[in-house]
Design an enzyme around this catalytic site. Structure first.
Site, short mmCIF file in Angstrom:
data_model
loop_
_atom_site.label_atom_id
_atom_site.label_comp_id
_atom_site.label_asym_id
_atom_site.label_seq_id
_atom_site.Cartn_x
_atom_site.Cartn_y
_atom_site.Cartn_z
N HIS A 27 -0.47 8.06 4.68
CA HIS A 27 -0.49 6.64 5.04
C HIS A 27 0.88 6.19 5.57
O HIS A 27 0.97 5.35 6.46
CB HIS A 27 -0.84 5.79 3.81
CG HIS A 27 -2.27 5.85 3.39
ND1 HIS A 27 -3.30 5.39 4.17
CD2 HIS A 27 -2.84 6.32 2.24
CE1 HIS A 27 -4.45 5.56 3.53
NE2 HIS A 27 -4.20 6.12 2.38
N SER A 177 -4.51 0.36 -6.85
CA SER A 177 -4.41 0.53 -5.40
C SER A 177 -3.39 -0.39 -4.75
O SER A 177 -2.84 -0.06 -3.69
CB SER A 177 -5.78 0.29 -4.75
OG SER A 177 -6.77 1.06 -5.35
#
Length: 359
Positions: A27, A177
């Site tokens: 990411h 998250s």
């Protein structure tokens, strides 16, 4: 809990470390890691005896796409390199139902992956039923993990994890998250889950509020037997739990990881030198992401779209948090940014549905 009491509670209890540096770290570099970078880190992690190394696109199997980013390597290339390189560490992959299918899992099994994780939103464990059932029938270790878990209570998460076990999960876990949790939040959730299931429980932390290591320790002390961590914290947004910090802290507290510290530090040095332009930092936007409870992987697209539309990315994050967006809803970033711009330029926040929702 005093330091002495913490050591007594650990009492040599094993904690298994799972390392998603080559998956979650993608990411941070727009999924651009190449073959030689994979080989260098895999070799180092394997030498350190890291129990499980997870590879893939940041969003898992079959996720390479225009919507969330094209990966430099295909799933097949990543798994092939990992299978050829790992001799001690087990190989893990992640899949999100909706991105990947049972056929993608079958393809992963052709590379003899040792562990498949099926990830769903924190209140939607039922989405994983088919995939966990397939892996159970194939005799493959399969974990069910829940995302965005600050959106659910400890009791709700315990119920969802019990469902995952009923579907065939051999382990369950929760992801912070958005890096939103404090240690007390983690303790309450892990204790509730451990009381509800008889399989290993995992915790995966993000570092938006600087709490990832502390939260991971809280998880271990509450009964979690598996912890995720990445070299140099390499991961979305402000990064993940820092692997080379977590392991010695666990060992100092009396937990056993079985990882070679010097070789782990060597692996972290390789990651810092070969995988990332710079280690993750807790910047202003990352803090707001954590406070707002928005997935850390939204950082780069939020910054890009906010700059293009001339709005404050912090306002975008707070509005996304108000809407309780989850991974896969990146298209809403544009909608929110346009609504904020319209409100600023004379539109009505009430009519546009926008407007910052600050704490």
């Amino acid at each position: 809990m005093s330091q002495e009491a913490a050591r007594d509670a650990a009492a040599g209890r094993p904690v298994q470390i799972h390392d998603p540096t080559l998956r979650d770290g993608q990411h941070a570099v727009r999924h651009s890691l190449g073959a030689e970078q994979f080989r260098a880190y895999l070799k180092a992690a394997d030498a350190a005896a890291v129990p499980v190394v997870e590879v893939g696109h940041g969003n898992g199997l079959a996720a390479s796409s225009l919507q969330v980013g094209r990966a430099r390597l295909s799933d097949d290339e990543m798994m092939s390199i990992a299978r050829e390189t790992l001799t001690t560490s087990k190989l893990g992959v992640l899949m999100f139902p909706g991105w990947a299918t049972t056929q993608d899992i079958k393809n992963a099994l052709a590379y003899e992956v040792d562990l498949v994780r099926i990830a769903t939103h924190c209140t939607e464990a039922s989405v994983a039923e088919r995939h966990l059932g397939f892996l159970r029938d194939e005799g493959v270790e399969a974990h069910g993990i829940l995302l965005m878990t600050h959106m659910a209570s400890p009791d709700q998460l315990a119920e969802e994890c019990a469902r995952l076990v009923g579907y065939g999960a051999t382990g369950v876990g929760i992801l912070d998250s958005s890096g939103h949790f404090l240690p007390s939040d983690v303790t309450a959730r892990i204790e509730a889950i451990c009381a509800a299931v008889d399989v290993p429980v995992m915790f995966h932390g993000h570092n938006n509020l600087g709490m990832a290591v502390a939260n991971s320790i809280a998880a271990a002390q509450a009964g979690a037997g598996i912890l995720d961590a990445c070299a140099r914290g390499f991961g979305a947004g402000a990064g993940n739990t820092q692997l080379e910090v977590l392991v010695p802290v666990l060992e100092r507290l009396g937990f056993r990881t079985g990882i070679d510290l010097y070789r782990l530090l060597d692996a972290a040095d390789i990651a810092g030198r070969e995988l990332m332009p710079a280690p993750p930092t807790i910047d202003s936007v990352s803090i707001v992401s954590g406070l707002a409870g928005v997935f850390s992987g939204f950082k780069k697209p939020v910054l890009d779209i906010a700059a293009r539309e001339g709005v404050d990315p912090r306002d975008v994050f707070f509005e996304l948090g108000r809407r309780q967006v989850v991974a896969g809803q990146e298209d809403l970033i544009v909608e929110v940014a346009l609504a904020l711009r319209a409100a600023r330029d004379g539109g009505s926040p009430a009519s546009s549905g926008a407007g910052p929702c600050r704490p």
